[in-house]
Design an enzyme around this catalytic site. Structure first.
Site, PDB file in Angstrom:
ATOM      1  N   GLY A 113     -11.561   2.553  -6.321  1.00 20.80           N
ATOM      2  CA  GLY A 113     -10.504   3.644  -6.153  1.00 20.80           C
ATOM      3  C   GLY A 113      -9.207   3.457  -7.128  1.00 20.80           C
ATOM      4  O   GLY A 113      -9.602   2.718  -8.167  1.00 20.80           O
ATOM      5  N   ILE A 137     -13.373   6.413   0.583  1.00 19.66           N
ATOM      6  CA  ILE A 137     -13.713   7.266   1.845  1.00 19.66           C
ATOM      7  C   ILE A 137     -12.427   8.348   1.802  1.00 19.66           C
ATOM      8  O   ILE A 137     -12.730   9.550   2.598  1.00 19.66           O
ATOM      9  CB  ILE A 137     -13.752   6.555   3.312  1.00 19.66           C
ATOM     10  CG1 ILE A 137     -12.328   5.753   3.583  1.00 19.66           C
ATOM     11  CG2 ILE A 137     -14.938   5.603   3.028  1.00 19.66           C
ATOM     12  CD1 ILE A 137     -12.697   5.507   5.020  1.00 19.66           C
ATOM     13  N   ASP A 138     -11.320   8.042   1.510  1.00 20.49           N
ATOM     14  CA  ASP A 138     -10.044   8.923   1.684  1.00 20.49           C
ATOM     15  C   ASP A 138     -10.216  10.079   0.891  1.00 20.49           C
ATOM     16  O   ASP A 138      -9.540  11.147   1.195  1.00 20.49           O
ATOM     17  CB  ASP A 138      -8.915   8.186   0.985  1.00 20.49           C
ATOM     18  CG  ASP A 138      -8.855   6.637   1.888  1.00 20.49           C
ATOM     19  OD1 ASP A 138      -9.237   6.769   2.922  1.00 20.49           O
ATOM     20  OD2 ASP A 138      -8.162   6.035   1.359  1.00 20.49           O
ATOM     21  N   GLY A 181      -7.405   7.353   6.016  1.00 21.40           N
ATOM     22  CA  GLY A 181      -7.183   8.081   4.883  1.00 21.40           C
ATOM     23  C   GLY A 181      -5.834   7.867   4.072  1.00 21.40           C
ATOM     24  O   GLY A 181      -5.466   8.819   3.256  1.00 21.40           O
TER      25      GLY A 181
HETATM   26  O1  F6P Z   1      -8.622   3.265   1.144  1.00 11.54           O
HETATM   27  C1  F6P Z   1      -9.698   3.212   2.028  1.00 11.54           C
HETATM   28  C2  F6P Z   1      -9.186   2.852   3.633  1.00 11.54           C
HETATM   29  O2  F6P Z   1     -10.183   2.449   4.288  1.00 11.54           O
HETATM   30  C3  F6P Z   1      -8.217   3.456   4.117  1.00 11.54           C
HETATM   31  O3  F6P Z   1      -8.337   4.666   4.625  1.00 11.54           O
HETATM   32  C4  F6P Z   1      -7.255   2.348   5.022  1.00 11.54           C
HETATM   33  O4  F6P Z   1      -6.085   2.792   5.155  1.00 11.54           O
HETATM   34  C5  F6P Z   1      -7.642   1.241   4.213  1.00 11.54           C
HETATM   35  O5  F6P Z   1      -8.668   1.322   3.336  1.00 11.54           O
HETATM   36  C6  F6P Z   1      -7.823   0.032   5.267  1.00 11.54           C
HETATM   37  O6  F6P Z   1      -7.915  -1.225   4.310  1.00 11.54           O
HETATM   38  P1  F6P Z   1      -8.221  -2.584   4.812  1.00 11.54           P
HETATM   39  O7  F6P Z   1      -9.703  -2.514   4.964  1.00 11.54           O
HETATM   40  O8  F6P Z   1      -7.778  -3.566   3.602  1.00 11.54           O
HETATM   41  O9  F6P Z   1      -7.596  -2.793   6.043  1.00 11.54           O
END
Ligand code: F6P
Length: 358
Positions: A113, A137-138, A181
Site C-alpha cells: 500500500g 483492501i481500502d 477502510g
Molecule cells: O489498510 C488496510 C487496513 O485493513 C485498514 O482498513 C485497517 O484500518 C488497518 O489496515 C488495520 O491494520 P492492522 O492490521 O495493523 O490492525
C-alpha cells in the site's frame, strides 16, 4: 534475469495471485524468482528468502494471506503518519544492495500500500531497480482505479449484512456494522449498497444523529422494524472526531465507532441496537474471482515492466486495462469517495440514507 518479490504492510486477499502471476510469467521468460519473507526484512542480514518455481505456486491463487509472510512493523517503515515521513537508515539501503548483489537480483517487485510504496520509492531513489504493485483492501490509492483485495473485503461485508439482516428482523433491532477502510468510505459504501443497508456513514460525508434517528423512525412508521447501518471505521462523529484505538508511531489504528453510534442511536430512538465490528474478517479468507484475476494480471504486468527495465514504475489499473505510472506519482495520493459521485447518488436513489438528509 533473476527477479526478487516481496509484499509488505497488512495482508490482503489476492497477494498470492500476484505471486502466481509473477512466477508464471517469469518462468515463460526463463527468469528466476526469489521471494523474500516478511516484507523488506527478508532483504536484511539474517532475513529469509526462497526460490519460487511454478511448481511452488500451484494452488496458491485461491489462498488468502500471503505465502511469503508480511509485516507492517519493520525496520523499513517509511511512512509513519499521514504526512510524516521517517527516513530509512542508510545501513538498510546498503544491506539491501548487498543482498541483491549476492543473489544476483536485477529487479525487485514490491507489493504494498501507500506506506510500502513510499519505501519502494526511497529504495528506487537510492539506485535500487524497483517495480511497485499496489495493494489494499481500502481501495484508496489515487493512481489505480481499483486495488485487489477490495472486492473480497466488500464480499465479506455483504455476507455479514445478509446474516445480520435475518437476526435484526427477528428481533426488530437496529444493527450497526463497523467496517474497515481507514479514512476512505469505499468498503462501507460498496458493501452497504450491495448488502442492502438502510443507512451508510462514511468519512467523506458529515452525518447527523438526528437525521439517522429520523430515518429509523420513518422506517418504523412504514412497518420496517429493523434497520441496518454500515459505518466506516474512519467516519467522523458530528463533533468532528474519528474514533481510534491506539497510535503506532504517529499512525492511528481505527476502531470503536460502531459501538459509539449504536449507543447514541439506542438512546435517541429507544430501539434495541447492537454493534458488530467485522475487523480482520475483511482481510482474511479466499479472494474473490475478481481479486484473483486482478492480482494475476498485476503480477504478469510487473514482470513485463521488469523485462523492459521500466524501474521506478507501479502497475496501475485504468479504464479496464492494466498499465503503469511512476511510483513517485502514485504515493501520498489518496483517493476518497466523492460525496457527489455516482455510487453515492445511486445509494441515495435506492433509498439509502447517508446520514445527512432530512
Ligand atoms: O489498510 C488496510 C487496513 O485493513 C485498514 O482498513 C485497517 O484500518 C488497518 O489496515 C488495520 O491494520 P492492522 O492490521 O495493523 O490492525
Amino acid at each position: 534475469m533473476r527477479i526478487g518479490i516481496l509484499n509488505s504492510g497488512g495482508d490482503c486477499p489476492g497477494l498470492n495471485a500476484v505471486i502466481h502471476g509473477v512466477v508464471g510469467a517469469a518462468s515463460k521468460l526463463n527468469m528466476e524468482v526469489v521471494g523474500f519473507r516478511d516484507g523488506f526484512e527478508g532483504l536484511l542480514d539474517g532475513g529469509e528468502h526462497v526460490i519460487l518455481n511454478p511448481i511452488d505456486t500451484i494452488g496458491i491463487m485461491k489462498l488468502g494471506g500471503t505465502i511469503l509472510g508480511t509485516t507492517n512493523k519493520n525496520h523499513f517503515v517509511k511512512k509513519v503518519g499521514v504526512e510524516d515521513i521517517k527516513d530509512i537508515a542508510q545501513t538498510l539501503v546498503t544491506e539491501t544492495k548487498a543482498t541483491m548483489k549476492e543473489l544476483e537480483i536485477e529487479a525487485l517487485i514490491v507489493v504494498g500500500g501507500d506506506g510500502t510504496l513510499s519505501t519502494a520509492l526511497h529504495l528506487y531513489n537510492e539506485g535500487i531497480p524497483v517495480i511497485g504493485v499496489p495493494k489494499t483492501i481500502d481501495n484508496d490509492l489515487q493512481a489505480t482505479a481499483m486495488t485487489f483485495g477490495f472486492d473480497s473485503a466488500v464480499s465479506c461485508v455483504v455476507d455479514a449484512l445478509d446474516r445480520l439482516h435475518t437476526t435484526a428482523v427477528s428481533h426488530k433491532r437496529v444493527m450497526v456494522v463497523e467496517v474497515m477502510g481507514r479514512s476512505a468510505g469505499w468498503i462501507a459504501l460498496w458493501g452497504g449498497v450491495a448488502g442492502g443497508a438502510n443507512i451508510v456513514l462514511i468519512p467523506e460525508i458529515e452525518f447527523d444523529f438526528e437525521k439517522v434517528a429520523k430515518k429509523i423512525k420513518e422506517r418504523e412508521e412504514k412497518g420496517f422494524y429493523s434497520t441496518m447501518i454500515v459505518v466506516a471505521e474512519g467516519a467522523h462523529l458530528p463533533e468532528g472526531d474519528q474514533i481510534t484505538k491506539s497510535t503506532v508511531g504517529k499512525s492511528v489504528r481505527f476502531g470503536g465507532i460502531g459501538e459509539v453510534v449504536a449507543e447514541r442511536i439506542a438512546k435517541m430512538t429507544g430501539k434495541e441496537t447492537r454493534a458488530c465490528t467485522l475487523g480482520h474478517l475483511q482481510r482474511g479468507g479466499e479472494p474473490t474471482s475478481l481479486d484473483r484475476i486482478l492480482g494475476a494480471r498485476f503480477g504478469v504486468k510487473a514482470i513485463e515492466l521488469a523485462k523492459e527495465k521500466q524501474f521506478g514504475r507501479m502497475v496501475s489499473y485504468q479504464s479496464y486495462q492494466v498499465s503503469s505510472v511512476t511510483i513517485a506519482k502514485a504515493v501520498h495520493q489518496l483517493r476518497t469517495v466523492d460525496p457527489h459521485g455516482e455510487v453515492v447518488t445511486t445509494a441515495r436513489a435506492i433509498g439509502i440514507s447517508m446520514g445527512d438528509e432530512d
